[in-house]
Design an enzyme around this catalytic site. Structure first.
Site, short mmCIF file in Angstrom:
data_model
loop_
_atom_site.label_atom_id
_atom_site.label_comp_id
_atom_site.label_asym_id
_atom_site.label_seq_id
_atom_site.Cartn_x
_atom_site.Cartn_y
_atom_site.Cartn_z
N TYR A 170 1.92 -0.18 -0.40
CA TYR A 170 0.82 -0.80 0.35
C TYR A 170 0.66 -2.25 -0.10
CZ TYR A 170 -2.21 -0.33 -3.78
OH TYR A 170 -2.76 -0.43 -5.03
N CYS A 171 0.00 -3.03 0.76
CA CYS A 171 -0.35 -4.42 0.43
C CYS A 171 -1.60 -4.77 1.25
CB CYS A 171 0.82 -5.37 0.71
SG CYS A 171 1.41 -5.34 2.41
N THR A 172 -1.90 -6.03 1.40
CA THR A 172 -3.15 -6.44 2.05
C THR A 172 -3.19 -6.05 3.52
OG1 THR A 172 -3.25 -8.33 0.55
CG2 THR A 172 -4.72 -8.37 2.45
#
Length: 342
Positions: free
Chosen positions: A197-199
């Site tokens: 996951y990331c922003t």
């Protein structure tokens, strides 16, 4: 029509602060094969400037990456402009969770070698061959499995203020560092579920394609990143597995996803997750500062910088002449000035 901004930065910032027009902050990205990024860049600028779009957009042969704001009244026209571009038609738009519309104050569209710097030089790697996308509900279900490994593909100053439960959070300054470190760390677990996951999804999408390319068998990514996860969790009444605040790369520097505060003021150690930039323009270091320290240090990261901002402006300009901090402003966890750094 001019295809670049010609107005003074400070003037633009004051103008947007005083403007009471209701604006929306959002982001979007798409990996695609763009033959002529410069021509595409100019096309976007002419369309977006007419719609009063502000923000930061990168265009490259591998696609487009945008963090922007625009008047709410122009939102439908903006979507029509995107739909007129074949590979952006129907694209997901990540609307900000906490938003006062003051996130950007000018439009910048730049042509880059890549929309996400990865340090890779591999012609056989296809960034569009990505891992499987997960909704918030599917993410929660898969990460309940003890055989699932959750990986945060963001930088240390982002995960420090917020991350998912039990996530691996690489202590890195850049995405390119994370790619190799995570690959080495998980090299003996290629058969397990790897969920990234990331922003907003752009970094973990590239990472998912990279790890598939490297032989990982079950690669997943959180669709829309933390931003979309928070929206789905609230809309569907799901359990929120994210703890703390989501760091964002605009004037806000963060948006709250849960009530927990998991980090500390870098100057006194008090529980705090408010990022700021040092007021000394010759430093501009990004760090975490509580209200009390903000008052004591006048918004600076150290006594030294506090002394500098109280000098005459001409003296300050002389001291910072020739300095180019660039991305060093994000190296907050590495600064010796901060007593309670991570």
């Amino acid at each position: 029509m001019l295809l670049h901004n010609r107005v003074n930065r400070k003037e633009l910032k004051e103008k947007i602060k005083e403007d009471d027009t209701r604006r929306l902050t959002l982001s979007f990205y798409q990996y695609a094969h763009i033959a002529n990024p410069s021509l595409f860049r100019d096309h976007l600028y002419s369309q977006f400037a007419a719609l009063e779009v502000m923000g930061r957009i990168y265009v490259a042969n591998e696609g487009v990456n945008a963090q922007i704001s625009l008047p709410e009244a122009n939102f439908e026209a903006f979507k029509e402009a995107l739909d007129s571009i074949e590979f952006l038609k129907g694209i997901r738009l990540n609307l900000a969770i906490e938003d006062d519309g003051k996130s950007f104050f000018q439009l910048k569209i730049k042509v880059r070698k890549k929309i996400v710097a990865d340090g890779l030089d591999d012609d056989t790697f296809d960034v569009t061959d990505k891992g499987e996308h997960l909704s918030a509900e599917a993410f929660n279900k898969l990460t309940d499995d003890k055989e699932t490994i959750v990986v945060d593909m963001r930088n240390h100053y982002e995960s420090e203020v917020g991350h998912f439960e039990n996530a691996i959070c690489p202590d890195v300054d850049t995405f390119r560092e994370a790619l190799k470190i995570v690959e080495d760390q998980l090299k003996d677990q290629k058969e397990k579920n790897i969920v990234m996951y990331c922003t907003g999804g752009i970094r973990c999408e590239k990472a998912s394609a990279y790890y598939k390319h490297k032989g990982f068998e079950k690669v997943y990514q959180l669709e829309g990143g933390i931003i979309e996860y928070a929206r789905q969790v609230e809309a569907k009444g799901l359990r929120n597995k994210f703890k703390g605040k989501n760091f964002v790369f605009d004037e806000r520097l963060g948006e709250r996803i849960s009530g927990e505060v998991i980090s500390r003021c870098h100057q006194c150690g008090k529980v705090c997750d408010a990022h700021t930039n040092c007021r000394n323009e010759g430093c501009h270091l990004l760090f975490i500062q509580c209200d009390e320290c903000a008052s004591n240090f006048e918004g600076c990261c150290s006594g030294e910088c506090k002394e500098i901002i109280n000098l005459p402006e001409e003296k300050q300009k002389e001291l910072r002449k020739g300095l180019d901090k660039g991305q060093q402003i994000y190296r907050k966890g590495r600064s010796e000035k901060l007593l309670f750094k991570k």
